[in-house]
Design a protein around this motif. Sequence first.
Motif, PDB file in Angstrom:
ATOM      1  N   ALA A 118       0.878  -1.173   0.000  1.00  0.00           N
ATOM      2  CA  ALA A 118       0.000   0.000   0.000  1.00  0.00           C
ATOM      3  C   ALA A 118       0.906   1.211   0.000  1.00  0.00           C
ATOM      4  O   ALA A 118       1.614   1.474   0.973  1.00  0.00           O
ATOM      5  CB  ALA A 118      -0.909  -0.003   1.217  1.00  0.00           C
ATOM      6  N   THR A 119       0.919   1.954  -1.094  1.00  0.00           N
ATOM      7  CA  THR A 119       1.855   3.055  -1.264  1.00  0.00           C
ATOM      8  C   THR A 119       1.121   4.345  -1.602  1.00  0.00           C
ATOM      9  O   THR A 119      -0.108   4.367  -1.725  1.00  0.00           O
ATOM     10  CB  THR A 119       2.860   2.748  -2.392  1.00  0.00           C
ATOM     11  N   GLU A 120       1.896   5.396  -1.792  1.00  0.00           N
ATOM     12  CA  GLU A 120       1.319   6.678  -2.200  1.00  0.00           C
ATOM     13  C   GLU A 120       0.711   6.604  -3.589  1.00  0.00           C
ATOM     14  O   GLU A 120      -0.073   7.473  -3.987  1.00  0.00           O
ATOM     15  CB  GLU A 120       2.408   7.753  -2.170  1.00  0.00           C
ATOM     16  N   LEU A 121       1.057   5.556  -4.343  1.00  0.00           N
ATOM     17  CA  LEU A 121       0.491   5.348  -5.673  1.00  0.00           C
ATOM     18  C   LEU A 121      -0.753   4.463  -5.632  1.00  0.00           C
ATOM     19  O   LEU A 121      -1.337   4.158  -6.668  1.00  0.00           O
ATOM     20  CB  LEU A 121       1.538   4.734  -6.605  1.00  0.00           C
ATOM     21  N   GLY A 122      -1.121   4.026  -4.446  1.00  0.00           N
ATOM     22  CA  GLY A 122      -2.280   3.159  -4.301  1.00  0.00           C
ATOM     23  C   GLY A 122      -1.885   1.753  -3.882  1.00  0.00           C
ATOM     24  O   GLY A 122      -0.733   1.481  -3.528  1.00  0.00           O
ATOM     25  N   ALA A 123      -2.851   0.843  -3.953  1.00  0.00           N
ATOM     26  CA  ALA A 123      -2.596  -0.545  -3.588  1.00  0.00           C
ATOM     27  C   ALA A 123      -2.042  -1.305  -4.776  1.00  0.00           C
ATOM     28  O   ALA A 123      -2.390  -1.048  -5.926  1.00  0.00           O
ATOM     29  CB  ALA A 123      -3.889  -1.202  -3.101  1.00  0.00           C
ATOM     30  N   GLY A 124      -1.178  -2.246  -4.493  1.00  0.00           N
ATOM     31  CA  GLY A 124      -0.567  -3.040  -5.557  1.00  0.00           C
ATOM     32  C   GLY A 124       0.448  -3.997  -4.976  1.00  0.00           C
ATOM     33  O   GLY A 124       0.198  -4.594  -3.920  1.00  0.00           O
ATOM     34  N   TYR A 125       1.610  -4.105  -5.639  1.00  0.00           N
ATOM     35  CA  TYR A 125       2.597  -5.096  -5.215  1.00  0.00           C
ATOM     36  C   TYR A 125       4.020  -4.561  -5.382  1.00  0.00           C
ATOM     37  O   TYR A 125       4.308  -3.780  -6.302  1.00  0.00           O
ATOM     38  CB  TYR A 125       2.449  -6.377  -6.048  1.00  0.00           C
ATOM     39  N   TRP A 126       4.885  -5.012  -4.456  1.00  0.00           N
ATOM     40  CA  TRP A 126       6.319  -4.835  -4.640  1.00  0.00           C
ATOM     41  C   TRP A 126       6.825  -5.984  -5.496  1.00  0.00           C
ATOM     42  O   TRP A 126       6.421  -7.133  -5.295  1.00  0.00           O
ATOM     43  CB  TRP A 126       7.060  -4.857  -3.307  1.00  0.00           C
ATOM     44  N   ASN A 140      14.051  -5.227  -4.233  1.00  0.00           N
ATOM     45  CA  ASN A 140      12.696  -4.724  -4.399  1.00  0.00           C
ATOM     46  C   ASN A 140      12.758  -3.712  -5.535  1.00  0.00           C
ATOM     47  O   ASN A 140      13.132  -2.545  -5.337  1.00  0.00           O
ATOM     48  CB  ASN A 140      12.214  -4.066  -3.105  1.00  0.00           C
ATOM     49  N   ARG A 141      12.417  -4.151  -6.730  1.00  0.00           N
ATOM     50  CA  ARG A 141      12.581  -3.300  -7.909  1.00  0.00           C
ATOM     51  C   ARG A 141      11.597  -2.145  -7.936  1.00  0.00           C
ATOM     52  O   ARG A 141      11.821  -1.162  -8.636  1.00  0.00           O
ATOM     53  CB  ARG A 141      12.430  -4.141  -9.179  1.00  0.00           C
ATOM     54  N   GLY A 142      10.525  -2.259  -7.159  1.00  0.00           N
ATOM     55  CA  GLY A 142       9.569  -1.163  -7.099  1.00  0.00           C
ATOM     56  C   GLY A 142       8.136  -1.638  -7.101  1.00  0.00           C
ATOM     57  O   GLY A 142       7.847  -2.827  -6.893  1.00  0.00           O
ATOM     58  N   PHE A 143       7.238  -0.727  -7.351  1.00  0.00           N
ATOM     59  CA  PHE A 143       5.802  -0.953  -7.217  1.00  0.00           C
ATOM     60  C   PHE A 143       5.130  -1.133  -8.574  1.00  0.00           C
ATOM     61  O   PHE A 143       5.450  -0.444  -9.553  1.00  0.00           O
ATOM     62  CB  PHE A 143       5.188   0.255  -6.505  1.00  0.00           C
ATOM     63  N   VAL A 144       4.174  -2.075  -8.610  1.00  0.00           N
ATOM     64  CA  VAL A 144       3.282  -2.212  -9.763  1.00  0.00           C
ATOM     65  C   VAL A 144       1.848  -2.232  -9.245  1.00  0.00           C
ATOM     66  O   VAL A 144       1.564  -2.811  -8.206  1.00  0.00           O
ATOM     67  CB  VAL A 144       3.551  -3.497 -10.579  1.00  0.00           C
ATOM     68  N   PRO A 145       0.911  -1.562  -9.936  1.00  0.00           N
ATOM     69  CA  PRO A 145      -0.487  -1.598  -9.502  1.00  0.00           C
ATOM     70  C   PRO A 145      -1.068  -2.998  -9.668  1.00  0.00           C
ATOM     71  O   PRO A 145      -0.534  -3.822 -10.410  1.00  0.00           O
ATOM     72  CB  PRO A 145      -1.168  -0.585 -10.426  1.00  0.00           C
ATOM     73  N   ALA A 146      -2.166  -3.235  -8.983  1.00  0.00           N
ATOM     74  CA  ALA A 146      -2.767  -4.570  -8.987  1.00  0.00           C
ATOM     75  C   ALA A 146      -3.099  -5.054 -10.391  1.00  0.00           C
ATOM     76  O   ALA A 146      -2.932  -6.236 -10.707  1.00  0.00           O
ATOM     77  CB  ALA A 146      -4.024  -4.569  -8.112  1.00  0.00           C
ATOM     78  N   GLU A 147      -3.547  -4.174 -11.261  1.00  0.00           N
ATOM     79  CA  GLU A 147      -3.937  -4.608 -12.608  1.00  0.00           C
ATOM     80  C   GLU A 147      -2.722  -4.928 -13.491  1.00  0.00           C
ATOM     81  O   GLU A 147      -2.891  -5.445 -14.602  1.00  0.00           O
ATOM     82  CB  GLU A 147      -4.791  -3.527 -13.283  1.00  0.00           C
ATOM     83  N   LYS A 148      -1.529  -4.638 -12.982  1.00  0.00           N
ATOM     84  CA  LYS A 148      -0.318  -4.924 -13.755  1.00  0.00           C
ATOM     85  C   LYS A 148       0.505  -6.054 -13.135  1.00  0.00           C
ATOM     86  O   LYS A 148       1.683  -6.213 -13.440  1.00  0.00           O
ATOM     87  CB  LYS A 148       0.552  -3.665 -13.847  1.00  0.00           C
ATOM     88  N   ARG A 149      -0.125  -6.856 -12.306  1.00  0.00           N
ATOM     89  CA  ARG A 149       0.626  -7.897 -11.620  1.00  0.00           C
ATOM     90  C   ARG A 149       0.977  -9.068 -12.535  1.00  0.00           C
ATOM     91  O   ARG A 149       1.924  -9.795 -12.262  1.00  0.00           O
ATOM     92  CB  ARG A 149      -0.152  -8.417 -10.414  1.00  0.00           C
ATOM     93  N   ALA A 150       0.233  -9.298 -13.587  1.00  0.00           N
ATOM     94  CA  ALA A 150       0.494 -10.426 -14.491  1.00  0.00           C
ATOM     95  C   ALA A 150       1.858 -10.263 -15.150  1.00  0.00           C
ATOM     96  O   ALA A 150       2.221  -9.168 -15.585  1.00  0.00           O
ATOM     97  CB  ALA A 150      -0.598 -10.519 -15.543  1.00  0.00           C
ATOM     98  N   PRO A 151       2.658 -11.332 -15.232  1.00  0.00           N
ATOM     99  CA  PRO A 151       3.990 -11.251 -15.839  1.00  0.00           C
ATOM    100  C   PRO A 151       3.985 -10.650 -17.238  1.00  0.00           C
ATOM    101  O   PRO A 151       4.906  -9.924 -17.613  1.00  0.00           O
ATOM    102  CB  PRO A 151       4.450 -12.705 -15.854  1.00  0.00           C
ATOM    103  N   ALA A 152       2.942 -10.935 -18.024  1.00  0.00           N
ATOM    104  CA  ALA A 152       2.900 -10.434 -19.397  1.00  0.00           C
ATOM    105  C   ALA A 152       2.877  -8.913 -19.445  1.00  0.00           C
ATOM    106  O   ALA A 152       3.459  -8.291 -20.335  1.00  0.00           O
ATOM    107  CB  ALA A 152       1.675 -10.998 -20.117  1.00  0.00           C
TER     108      ALA A 152
END
Length: 265
Positions: free
Chosen positions: A98-106, A122-134
């Motif tokens: 949970a970051t300043e950019l919203g909820a997602g994943y490290w 920890n390369r950084g944050f991705v939003p939940a809709e971008k969690r898929a490897p593709a």
Amino acid sequence: MSNPESAPPPRSRLSLAILSVIGLLLVAGLLALGTWQVKRLSWKLDLIARVEERIHATPVPPPSHSDWANVGAARDEYRRVRVRGRFLNDKETLVYAATELGAGYWVMTPLALNDGTTVFVNRGFVPAEKRAPATQSPGRITGDTTVTGLMRMDEPEGSLLRSNKPREERWYSRDVGAIAAARGLSGVAPYFIDADATPNPGGLPVGGLTRVAFSNNHLVYAVTWYCLAAMTAAMLIFFWRSATRDDRGAPGEHGKRNLHDRCSR
């Protein structure tokens, strides 16, 4: 005329002594708590100064394998480091964030170093809709690369409210040991590195989101404890003065009898 014998008796010396001891102990305890908070304030200010110096320092190599046993927050947390290696993209792990950019994943990706050891980045944050490897493929770096960032300490077991569930691929903390075991990795450093804000290809993951903040309410706590000590001391002094007045105003037994005789006539 009212009977003077019905007036409340002065406080006994025993009860006065007991209440005085309790009051003095309470004042001493409150003063001790205030002093402890002053010491904590000094410690916190020193910690903040050391961390500020670390995060703006010139990057250095992280602790080597021979020094892993000595790794600790007091010495290493937020140290600015630089490493070079090759990302093992097929073994990356997503950890809820949970970051300043919203909820997602490290995006936690192991980096294989030239000395045969591995350190998680920890390369950084991705939003939940971008969690898929593709959806992350543009940001995946292949070949040797250099990473600059801040050293962070292991976060075992999970978050305060939720435990990690490796079998279900549900990670709520950056538990380096558990993630390494789940990915079949050995020789993994007991810390990880938060990558800096250097842009990744495609814009994801977003690095440089390390939150360096320390709560520092020790001065408020110290003032509160000292004020309570002063109030307690004032109440104790008032109690002593009241007891002294009672003792001075109380007639002796002989005086009581004479006063009673005069009033009866």
